[in-house]
Design a protein around this motif. Structure first.
Motif, mmCIF file in Angstrom:
data_model
loop_
_atom_site.group_PDB
_atom_site.id
_atom_site.type_symbol
_atom_site.label_atom_id
_atom_site.label_comp_id
_atom_site.label_asym_id
_atom_site.label_seq_id
_atom_site.Cartn_x
_atom_site.Cartn_y
_atom_site.Cartn_z
ATOM 1 N N MET A 61 58.185 45.330 44.936
ATOM 2 C CA MET A 61 57.012 45.199 43.984
ATOM 3 C C MET A 61 56.246 44.320 45.102
ATOM 4 O O MET A 61 56.641 43.670 45.997
ATOM 5 N N SER A 62 55.177 45.160 45.988
ATOM 6 C CA SER A 62 54.122 44.491 46.124
ATOM 7 C C SER A 62 53.705 42.941 45.657
ATOM 8 O O SER A 62 53.121 43.051 45.040
ATOM 9 N N PRO A 63 53.148 42.746 46.939
ATOM 10 C CA PRO A 63 53.254 41.200 46.469
ATOM 11 C C PRO A 63 51.306 41.246 45.968
ATOM 12 O O PRO A 63 50.167 42.326 46.337
ATOM 13 N N ARG A 64 50.730 40.688 44.374
ATOM 14 C CA ARG A 64 49.701 40.873 43.685
ATOM 15 C C ARG A 64 48.799 39.987 44.994
ATOM 16 O O ARG A 64 49.033 39.389 45.917
ATOM 17 N N PRO A 65 47.493 40.899 44.930
ATOM 18 C CA PRO A 65 45.988 40.628 46.097
ATOM 19 C C PRO A 65 45.617 39.599 45.451
ATOM 20 O O PRO A 65 45.872 39.142 43.911
ATOM 21 N N GLY A 66 44.812 38.155 45.631
ATOM 22 C CA GLY A 66 43.872 37.425 45.797
ATOM 23 C C GLY A 66 43.178 37.656 44.389
ATOM 24 O O GLY A 66 42.929 38.633 43.881
ATOM 25 N N PHE A 67 42.578 37.102 43.519
ATOM 26 C CA PHE A 67 42.395 36.975 41.677
ATOM 27 C C PHE A 67 40.600 36.177 41.363
ATOM 28 O O PHE A 67 41.248 34.813 42.572
ATOM 29 N N VAL A 68 39.403 36.624 41.236
ATOM 30 C CA VAL A 68 39.082 35.388 40.263
ATOM 31 C C VAL A 68 38.898 35.945 39.446
ATOM 32 O O VAL A 68 38.611 36.478 38.445
ATOM 33 N N LEU A 69 39.444 34.358 38.811
ATOM 34 C CA LEU A 69 39.568 34.173 37.711
ATOM 35 C C LEU A 69 38.030 33.683 36.614
ATOM 36 O O LEU A 69 37.702 32.394 37.177
ATOM 37 N N ASP A 70 37.557 33.775 35.945
ATOM 38 C CA ASP A 70 36.506 33.931 34.734
ATOM 39 C C ASP A 70 36.896 33.145 33.769
ATOM 40 O O ASP A 70 37.859 33.119 32.764
ATOM 41 N N VAL A 71 36.586 31.469 34.163
ATOM 42 C CA VAL A 71 37.341 30.603 32.677
ATOM 43 C C VAL A 71 36.650 30.918 31.562
ATOM 44 O O VAL A 71 35.535 30.778 31.031
ATOM 45 N N ASP A 72 37.695 30.885 30.391
ATOM 46 C CA ASP A 72 36.974 31.151 29.081
ATOM 47 C C ASP A 72 37.916 30.348 28.134
ATOM 48 O O ASP A 72 38.511 29.266 28.398
ATOM 49 N N SER A 73 37.558 29.487 26.500
ATOM 50 C CA SER A 73 37.930 28.934 26.062
ATOM 51 C C SER A 73 39.734 29.030 25.795
ATOM 52 O O SER A 73 40.052 27.824 25.936
#
Length: 529
Positions: free
Chosen positions: A1-13
């Motif tokens: 399995m290939s490693p996951r790329p970077g990620f920008v998370l939008d914070v919610d409740s």
């Protein structure tokens, strides 16, 4: 399995609290809804056969360069220089990459009948490594074969008998480097690239240079003009090193460059929760976090520091390339960005980051307040290309205990810099003009650098200059949980909690700011669009 790329998370409740480093401890912070969290790509798969990869790189070089075996001959002078303890971070599990590479270079040299071989640690103005640190880097076999015979040395930037002036660049910059390295028939440099700033001409032009050379680019003007140390197209530091490196080449110094990259598998299993996205923590991760946090909270800071400095990272080699310096470095830089790059849309009003216990300049030592500033503003702030993550006039919030504490063996001039210079001014230009020369030429600091394990007397100035671009760009710097007296001496603002820091930041950027958190570990590079 290939490693996951970077990620920008939008914070919610529903977003759980976010992990922040706080020196030798951690905290969980609930970020405001609408904030962003930048997560690094997962560690890439390492090379399946690093030994074979090294052999292939040495025999199939990049650029206009012959294979290493063709450059080796009986009666030649061969010098092998390599990066010091400042790389990688944390120190890697044995065997270190430097050992793996140097062993193969030495085997090829032996096959060619080369018997005049010396190894040099490329210290620049850093502290000398201890025997145990050297053994860890090069292995017992190499250490025992070379060190007792004086053939494993550490570059001395203050030894006039072993420095040679090669000339001046077209910008009137002195180029003065290690004499043994310059006068060898071949100089092999073994590099570890932790970030995109490492390697290339910087290896020799900085690592084997004297203060007379380094002062031309480790200064406030160069640092302010470097709009990201990690983006070579916007780094005046990179440009100066390339000018010097090309002069070194044109002066007849033959360099065979070997560069390696690592994946970002930074911590062993007991601390794997540090590298995971918080909403993906399983029961064992939550238990590990709580157990580590409670244990660290119960022990004095010096013991917590010892625990972390004993950690060896499981990161492994993802690439190795060798040959002509610039051709090699182009491939290396691409590999670094492949592992660490994350695309981020737009800048932010407030940038938050948790600072760990370690930087390139306090391995097995104390992260003193000056190094806290350098780590946050000189390194983490510059982990971008394109534009800074935080807008001009924005606010940087860092979490770190920032204790008024120094290692007197490693950082003696830092103590005096903090007490004498920072008590008078935080202006880098004033420091450079009024104080730098005295520290740089002080006989006691030079003695400690040359004979002990102390950083050069000028080193704290350089660490402060590294902050110059960020300080010029930002509207305020706030440290959460730091010793207020130490934080104020740095010229920054102190806050006891993240909520307090956010309230202080709103006074600078307005009542409804955007917020982005730079999550680490692992290390990442933000490609800001």
């Amino acid at each position: 399995m290939s490693p996951r790329p970077g990620f920008v998370l939008d914070v919610d409740s529903s977003t759980p609290p976010t992990l922040f480093w706080h020196g030798e401890r951690f905290s969980l912070e609930k970020l405001p809804e609408g904030s962003r969290v930048i997560y690094a790509p997962e560690p890439m798969e390492p090379l399946s056969d690093p030994q074979a990869a090294i052999r292939h790189a040495l025999t199939h070089p990049e650029g206009d360069q012959e294979p290493l075996p063709a450059l080796l001959f009986t009666g030649m002078r061969l010098t092998i220089a390599f990066d010091d303890i400042s790389l990688p971070l944390p120190p890697m599990e044995r065997p270190d990459i430097r050992q793996l590479v140097i062993e193969q270079v030495l085997d090829m040299a032996a096959d060619a009948g080369v018997d005049d071989v010396e190894l040099i640690v490329a210290l620049a103005l850093h502290r000398r490594m201890t025997e145990s640190e050297l053994r860890h880097a090069v292995g017992d076999r190499i250490y025992d074969a070379f060190a007792p015979n004086g053939l494993l040395t550490q570059h001395d930037a203050e030894d006039p008998d072993n420095l040679i002036h090669l000339g001046k660049t077209d910008h009137d910059e002195d180029v003065e480097i290690n004499k043994r390295a310059a006068e060898s028939d071949l100089l092999v440099y073994v590099n570890i690239n932790l970030v995109a700033m490492d390697g290339g001409h910087k290896s020799v032009a900085t690592g084997l240079a004297s203060y007379k050379s380094l002062r031309h680019h480790h200064n406030p003007a160069t640092m302010r003009k470097s709009k990201s140390f990690m983006d070579q197209h916007k780094s005046e530091l990179h440009t100066a090193n390339w000018r010097m490196g090309r002069l070194i080449r044109d002066a007849g110094v033959k360099v065979f460059q070997i560069e390696t990259t690592l994946n970002t598998d930074t911590f062993p299993d007991a601390f794997k929760f540090l590298q995971k996205r918080e909403w993906e923590w399983k029961a064992k991760d939550r238990i590990a976090f709580l157990g580590a946090s409670k244990a660290l909270d119960r022990v004095p800071a010096r013991y917590a520091r010892q625990i972390f400095h004993s950690v060896k990272a499981p990161h492994r080699m993802t690439s190795v390339q060798a040959g002509e310096v610039e051709a090699v470095h182009a491939i290396t830089t691409a590999n670094v960005w492949e592992q660490q790059g994350v695309v981020v849309e737009g800048q932010t009003d407030i940038l938050t980051m948790g600072l760990p216990y370690i930087s390139p300049y306090n391995v097995n030592s104390i992260l003193n307040p000056i190094l806290v500033a350098c780590l946050g503003l000189g390194y983490f702030f510059n982990l971008y290309r394109g534009k800074p993550l935080v807008r001009e006039g924005g606010v940087l919030i860092m979490t770190h205990p920032t204790r008024w504490e120094f290692n007197p063996v490693h950082h003696p001039s830092y103590i005096d810099f903090f007490e004498q210079v920072l008590s008078e001014t935080t202006d880098a230009n004033v420091m450079s003009e009024q104080y730098e020369h005295g520290f740089a030429t002080d006989p006691w600091y030079i003695h400690l650098y040359r004979t002990g394990h102390a950083y050069h007397g000028v080193h704290p100035f350089y660490m402060w200059y590294w902050c110059a671009h960020a300080l010029e760009h930002l509207g305020a710097v706030i440290i959460v949980g730091g010793d207020a007296k130490a934080v104020h001496r740095l010229g920054f603002r102190a806050a006891s909690t993240m909520a307090d820091a956010l309230e202080m930041a709103r006074d600078v950027v307005g009542p409804s700011p955007t917020l982005t958190h730079l999550h680490s570990p692992p290390i990442l590079m933000a490609d800001v669009q």
